[in-house]
Design a protein around this motif. Structure first.
Motif, PDB file in Angstrom:
ATOM      1  N   TYR A  31      34.388  21.215  76.373  1.00 57.40           N
ATOM      2  CA  TYR A  31      35.570  22.068  76.558  1.00 57.40           C
ATOM      3  C   TYR A  31      35.312  23.558  76.404  1.00 57.40           C
ATOM      4  N   ARG A  71      48.420  24.442  76.223  1.00 55.96           N
ATOM      5  CA  ARG A  71      47.916  25.329  77.276  1.00 55.96           C
ATOM      6  C   ARG A  71      48.389  26.763  77.036  1.00 55.96           C
ATOM      7  N   ASP A  85      41.702  15.407  69.254  1.00 50.64           N
ATOM      8  CA  ASP A  85      42.667  14.953  70.270  1.00 50.64           C
ATOM      9  C   ASP A  85      42.274  15.611  71.602  1.00 50.64           C
ATOM     10  N   GLU A  86      41.580  14.845  72.435  1.00 57.91           N
ATOM     11  CA  GLU A  86      40.962  15.468  73.612  1.00 57.91           C
ATOM     12  C   GLU A  86      41.965  15.986  74.634  1.00 57.91           C
ATOM     13  N   ALA A  87      43.113  15.309  74.769  1.00 51.94           N
ATOM     14  CA  ALA A  87      44.114  15.799  75.722  1.00 51.94           C
ATOM     15  C   ALA A  87      44.605  17.174  75.268  1.00 51.94           C
ATOM     16  N   TRP A  88      44.825  17.301  73.973  1.00 56.72           N
ATOM     17  CA  TRP A  88      45.294  18.572  73.420  1.00 56.72           C
ATOM     18  C   TRP A  88      44.220  19.648  73.612  1.00 56.72           C
ATOM     19  N   ALA A 144      41.729  19.761  75.716  1.00 58.35           N
ATOM     20  CA  ALA A 144      41.525  20.093  77.134  1.00 58.35           C
ATOM     21  C   ALA A 144      42.593  21.068  77.613  1.00 58.35           C
ATOM     22  N   ALA A 145      43.844  20.843  77.206  1.00 59.72           N
ATOM     23  CA  ALA A 145      44.931  21.737  77.625  1.00 59.72           C
ATOM     24  C   ALA A 145      44.748  23.117  76.993  1.00 59.72           C
TER      25      ALA A 145
END
Ligand code: ADP
Ligand code: MG
Length: 324
Positions: free
Chosen positions: A15, A62, A96-99, A101-102
């Motif tokens: 990331y 994001r 928390d990869e979704a977090w 990444a955003a």
């Protein structure tokens, strides 16, 4: 089967590691290596964002990634520096990869659009917080210090103030706004636009500058202190956004206009002789630049004057982390 939790190294690799063409060496070694352009001063600044203090729990990641970099770039803008490199230190409660990444998406999108390369940082587990360090370049002698304001200079403001404070008040349920204005104010709060282009173009025109992060009156107060001058601001000259104009509580509107933080506009001083150049610059950048006051002789202070020049009491002089 449960997916494996990413390691610290994998998170950094996935990331936060991006090509850094403007650096001699980017992410991955013990230090990054950078080579400033010939004859330039390095401008360096760092700013920290802590959950619960600088942003609400549950803030869109994001937007948070954008803001973490934007508030730092705003400091470079206020110095008249060109943005070059950024370092990101982040404490995360979990991988928390979704977090992540955003967050990285917001951060890197702003880095790309402003020509900034991410060259390092630190990643640890802990309560959600991030600290960004930015470096930029400015030609010696053209940096926009807070200490350069001269008696007789105009005081200018880019854009308008108060919207970020209105956005925060909406999110905290303290005020209500029509949906479109609420959305606009939350965007101002969560996605501030650093005035980098303006800052660079003010080199050689402005005598001093600051970014409005604590509140307009407080931040102009910092210029007055550093320059050993007094500042008069005229309430009727202050630009008002449509959200602020729609505010029926005029006391609250005035408080946000003068004391609301987080707007990241530039307040600056400039000699009367460059008025026409600044008006032309506003046209060119499609960014309103408004004369809101005058630098006066005398002990450092900010006086906000209403109609007929009568001083107005300013209740909120800006945010201080250690004052009630
Ligand atoms: P060290 O133990 O020497 O501090 P780290 O393992 O913390 O090294 O970091 C490895 C590399 O990754 C370094 O180049 C560091 O600058 C970079 N790095 C670590 N975290 C981040 C991050 N969040 N964003 C960008 N670069 C990072
Ligand atoms: Mg480390």
């Amino acid at each position: 089967m449960k997916a494996a939790v990413a390691s610290e190294f994998e998170l950094i690799q996935r990331y936060f590691t991006r090509p850094a063409p403007s650096a001699v060496l980017g992410v991955g070694d013990d230090c990054a290596l950078v080579k400033p352009r010939q004859g330039m001063l390095l401008a360096v600044s760092t700013d920290m964002l802590v959950e619960g203090t600088h942003f609400l729990a549950g803030t869109d990641p994001r937007r948070l990634g954008h803001k973490a970099l934007a508030v730092n770039l705003s400091d470079l803008a206020a110095m008249g520096a060109d943005a070059r490199w950024a370092l990101l230190s982040i404490a995360l409660p979990a991988a928390d990869e979704a977090w992540i990444a955003a967050f990285a998406g917001g951060f890197l999108a702003l880095a790309e659009s402003t020509g900034v390369d991410i060259i390092g940082g630190d990643t640890t587990r802990g309560p959600l917080a991030m600290s960004v360090t930015v470096t930029g370049e400015v030609p010696p002698g053209l940096e926009l210090r807070r200490s350069g304001a001269q008696v007789g200079d105009d005081i200018w403001l880019s854009g308008s103030t108060g919207d970020a404070a209105l956005g925060l008040a909406c999110l905290q349920g303290r005020i209500e706004l029509p949906e479109d204005l609420r959305t606009a104010c939350c965007l101002r709060l969560e996605c501030p636009e650093p005035r980098l282009e303006l800052g660079g173009r003010l080199r050689g025109l402005a005598s001093s500058a600051i970014d409005v992060s604590d509140g307009l009156a407080a931040d102009i107060g910092h210029i007055a202190e550093a320059s050993s001058v007094a500042a008069d601001i005229y309430l009727d000259l202050l630009p008002r956004s449509s959200a602020l104009s729609s505010c029926t509580d005029t006391g609250l509107a005035q408080q946000y206009l003068l004391g609301g933080g987080d707007d990241y506009e530039l307040a600056f001083t400039a000699p009367v002789a460059v008025r026409a150049q600044l008006d032309a610059l506003a046209q060119e950048l499609q960014l309103p630049l408004t004369r809101i006051g005058v630098i006066q002789p005398g002990a450092p202070r900010v006086v906000v004057r209403g109609r007929d020049g009568v001083p107005v009491a300013v209740a909120h002089r800006g945010y201080d982390h250690f004052q009630p």
